[in-house]
Motif scaffolding. Structure first.
Motif, PDB file in Angstrom:
ATOM      1  N   VAL A  68       0.855  -1.182   0.000  1.00  0.00           N
ATOM      2  CA  VAL A  68       0.000   0.000   0.000  1.00  0.00           C
ATOM      3  C   VAL A  68       0.890   1.232   0.000  1.00  0.00           C
ATOM      4  O   VAL A  68       1.815   1.344   0.804  1.00  0.00           O
ATOM      5  CB  VAL A  68      -0.920   0.022   1.245  1.00  0.00           C
ATOM      6  N   GLN A  69       0.609   2.155  -0.916  1.00  0.00           N
ATOM      7  CA  GLN A  69       1.325   3.423  -0.977  1.00  0.00           C
ATOM      8  C   GLN A  69       0.327   4.542  -0.751  1.00  0.00           C
ATOM      9  O   GLN A  69      -0.756   4.536  -1.324  1.00  0.00           O
ATOM     10  CB  GLN A  69       1.997   3.592  -2.334  1.00  0.00           C
ATOM     11  N   ALA A  70       0.700   5.478   0.100  1.00  0.00           N
ATOM     12  CA  ALA A  70      -0.204   6.585   0.408  1.00  0.00           C
ATOM     13  C   ALA A  70       0.592   7.863   0.600  1.00  0.00           C
ATOM     14  O   ALA A  70       1.738   7.838   1.047  1.00  0.00           O
ATOM     15  CB  ALA A  70      -0.991   6.286   1.681  1.00  0.00           C
ATOM     16  N   SER A  71      -0.040   8.962   0.260  1.00  0.00           N
ATOM     17  CA  SER A  71       0.548  10.280   0.492  1.00  0.00           C
ATOM     18  C   SER A  71      -0.151  10.908   1.685  1.00  0.00           C
ATOM     19  O   SER A  71      -1.380  10.982   1.732  1.00  0.00           O
ATOM     20  CB  SER A  71       0.357  11.181  -0.727  1.00  0.00           C
ATOM     21  N   VAL A  72       0.646  11.340   2.640  1.00  0.00           N
ATOM     22  CA  VAL A  72       0.131  12.060   3.799  1.00  0.00           C
ATOM     23  C   VAL A  72       0.760  13.444   3.744  1.00  0.00           C
ATOM     24  O   VAL A  72       1.979  13.572   3.744  1.00  0.00           O
ATOM     25  CB  VAL A  72       0.499  11.360   5.126  1.00  0.00           C
ATOM     26  N   ILE A  73      -0.079  14.457   3.673  1.00  0.00           N
ATOM     27  CA  ILE A  73       0.408  15.828   3.579  1.00  0.00           C
ATOM     28  C   ILE A  73       0.166  16.509   4.921  1.00  0.00           C
ATOM     29  O   ILE A  73      -0.916  16.411   5.496  1.00  0.00           O
ATOM     30  CB  ILE A  73      -0.323  16.592   2.460  1.00  0.00           C
ATOM     31  N   VAL A  74       1.202  17.205   5.407  1.00  0.00           N
ATOM     32  CA  VAL A  74       1.080  17.964   6.651  1.00  0.00           C
ATOM     33  C   VAL A  74       1.167  19.441   6.295  1.00  0.00           C
ATOM     34  O   VAL A  74       2.193  19.911   5.798  1.00  0.00           O
ATOM     35  CB  VAL A  74       2.179  17.582   7.659  1.00  0.00           C
ATOM     36  N   HIS A  75       0.073  20.156   6.521  1.00  0.00           N
ATOM     37  CA  HIS A  75       0.029  21.597   6.266  1.00  0.00           C
ATOM     38  C   HIS A  75       0.443  22.328   7.543  1.00  0.00           C
ATOM     39  O   HIS A  75      -0.109  22.057   8.617  1.00  0.00           O
ATOM     40  CB  HIS A  75      -1.387  22.033   5.882  1.00  0.00           C
ATOM     41  N   CYS A  76       1.394  23.244   7.427  1.00  0.00           N
ATOM     42  CA  CYS A  76       1.843  24.057   8.549  1.00  0.00           C
ATOM     43  C   CYS A  76       1.156  25.417   8.461  1.00  0.00           C
ATOM     44  O   CYS A  76       1.374  26.163   7.502  1.00  0.00           O
ATOM     45  CB  CYS A  76       3.356  24.242   8.497  1.00  0.00           C
ATOM     46  N   VAL A  77       0.328  25.742   9.439  1.00  0.00           N
ATOM     47  CA  VAL A  77      -0.432  26.990   9.423  1.00  0.00           C
ATOM     48  C   VAL A  77       0.114  27.900  10.516  1.00  0.00           C
ATOM     49  O   VAL A  77       0.147  27.533  11.688  1.00  0.00           O
ATOM     50  CB  VAL A  77      -1.939  26.717   9.640  1.00  0.00           C
ATOM     51  N   VAL A  78       0.553  29.101  10.096  1.00  0.00           N
ATOM     52  CA  VAL A  78       1.124  30.076  11.027  1.00  0.00           C
ATOM     53  C   VAL A  78       0.401  31.404  10.872  1.00  0.00           C
ATOM     54  O   VAL A  78      -0.293  31.642   9.890  1.00  0.00           O
ATOM     55  CB  VAL A  78       2.645  30.251  10.790  1.00  0.00           C
ATOM     56  N   LYS A  79       0.593  32.293  11.846  1.00  0.00           N
ATOM     57  CA  LYS A  79      -0.028  33.624  11.788  1.00  0.00           C
ATOM     58  C   LYS A  79       0.739  34.524  10.839  1.00  0.00           C
ATOM     59  O   LYS A  79       1.951  34.412  10.695  1.00  0.00           O
ATOM     60  CB  LYS A  79      -0.052  34.263  13.175  1.00  0.00           C
ATOM     61  N   ALA A  80       0.021  35.431  10.223  1.00  0.00           N
ATOM     62  CA  ALA A  80       0.622  36.384   9.290  1.00  0.00           C
ATOM     63  C   ALA A  80       1.207  37.574  10.049  1.00  0.00           C
ATOM     64  O   ALA A  80       0.783  38.712   9.900  1.00  0.00           O
ATOM     65  CB  ALA A  80      -0.411  36.841   8.274  1.00  0.00           C
ATOM     66  N   LEU A  81       2.179  37.289  10.890  1.00  0.00           N
ATOM     67  CA  LEU A  81       2.867  38.328  11.652  1.00  0.00           C
ATOM     68  C   LEU A  81       4.365  38.158  11.457  1.00  0.00           C
ATOM     69  O   LEU A  81       4.880  37.043  11.514  1.00  0.00           O
ATOM     70  CB  LEU A  81       2.550  38.210  13.145  1.00  0.00           C
ATOM     71  N   GLY A  82       5.076  39.232  11.242  1.00  0.00           N
ATOM     72  CA  GLY A  82       6.521  39.148  11.091  1.00  0.00           C
ATOM     73  C   GLY A  82       6.908  38.367   9.842  1.00  0.00           C
ATOM     74  O   GLY A  82       6.263  38.458   8.807  1.00  0.00           O
ATOM     75  N   ASP A  83       7.949  37.575   9.956  1.00  0.00           N
ATOM     76  CA  ASP A  83       8.446  36.783   8.837  1.00  0.00           C
ATOM     77  C   ASP A  83       7.672  35.465   8.779  1.00  0.00           C
ATOM     78  O   ASP A  83       8.057  34.464   9.377  1.00  0.00           O
ATOM     79  CB  ASP A  83       9.947  36.528   9.000  1.00  0.00           C
ATOM     80  N   VAL A  84       6.563  35.478   8.053  1.00  0.00           N
ATOM     81  CA  VAL A  84       5.674  34.325   7.972  1.00  0.00           C
ATOM     82  C   VAL A  84       6.393  33.130   7.349  1.00  0.00           C
ATOM     83  O   VAL A  84       6.233  31.994   7.798  1.00  0.00           O
ATOM     84  CB  VAL A  84       4.407  34.672   7.158  1.00  0.00           C
ATOM     85  N   GLU A  85       7.170  33.390   6.320  1.00  0.00           N
ATOM     86  CA  GLU A  85       7.887  32.306   5.650  1.00  0.00           C
ATOM     87  C   GLU A  85       8.837  31.607   6.623  1.00  0.00           C
ATOM     88  O   GLU A  85       8.884  30.381   6.678  1.00  0.00           O
ATOM     89  CB  GLU A  85       8.654  32.855   4.448  1.00  0.00           C
ATOM     90  N   GLN A  86       9.564  32.389   7.416  1.00  0.00           N
ATOM     91  CA  GLN A  86      10.488  31.798   8.398  1.00  0.00           C
ATOM     92  C   GLN A  86       9.717  30.990   9.445  1.00  0.00           C
ATOM     93  O   GLN A  86      10.124  29.888   9.812  1.00  0.00           O
ATOM     94  CB  GLN A  86      11.310  32.885   9.091  1.00  0.00           C
ATOM     95  N   ALA A  87       8.588  31.516   9.904  1.00  0.00           N
ATOM     96  CA  ALA A  87       7.780  30.797  10.897  1.00  0.00           C
ATOM     97  C   ALA A  87       7.280  29.468  10.329  1.00  0.00           C
ATOM     98  O   ALA A  87       7.313  28.439  11.009  1.00  0.00           O
ATOM     99  CB  ALA A  87       6.599  31.662  11.336  1.00  0.00           C
TER     100      ALA A  87
END
Length: 118
Positions: A68-87
């Motif tokens: 069995v092959q499956a894709s599990v995606i983990v979404h990282c949700v952060v606040k839009a404060l400061g350097d969002v990309e770094q967070a």
């Protein structure tokens, strides 16, 4: 009756993330549980995609192995404060460390054989 193997894998990922990613503590959700309250950010959302199965005959006598092959995606949700990309990258680092830095994490304590980061 036990849940389908894909659901067991999803739940094992959620358990590992809750235990290992201190920035989110228990704020790890499935895609149908996404919170709407900003006070719960940062959080992780675990989503299943594209599973497939292939049956392989092993050892004769009708023994089958189901691959069995499956894709599990983990979404990282952060606040839009400061350097969002770094967070977001910091949260992603914690997710990857939790799931990939040990054999127990990468195999979800023996539930799976191989993990690949895509």
């Amino acid at each position: 009756m036990a849940d389908h193997v894909i659901i067991q894998v999803r739940d094992a990922v959620i358990t590992k993330l809750k235990a290992g990613v201190t920035a989110v503590t228990n704020r790890v959700y499935t895609s149908d549980q996404e919170p709407v309250d900003d006070s719960l950010v940062p959080f992780l959302m675990v989503e299943l995609q594209d599973d497939s199965a292939e049956r392989i005959s092993v050892g004769g006598f009708g023994n089958l192995l189901e691959d069995v092959q499956a894709s599990v995606i983990v979404h990282c949700v952060v606040k839009a404060l400061g350097d969002v990309e770094q967070a977001a990258y910091n949260l992603r680092r914690d997710v990857e460390t939790t799931l990939l830095s040990t054999t127990a994490g990468a195999t979800l304590d023996g539930k799976i054989v191989n993990t690949q980061r895509l």
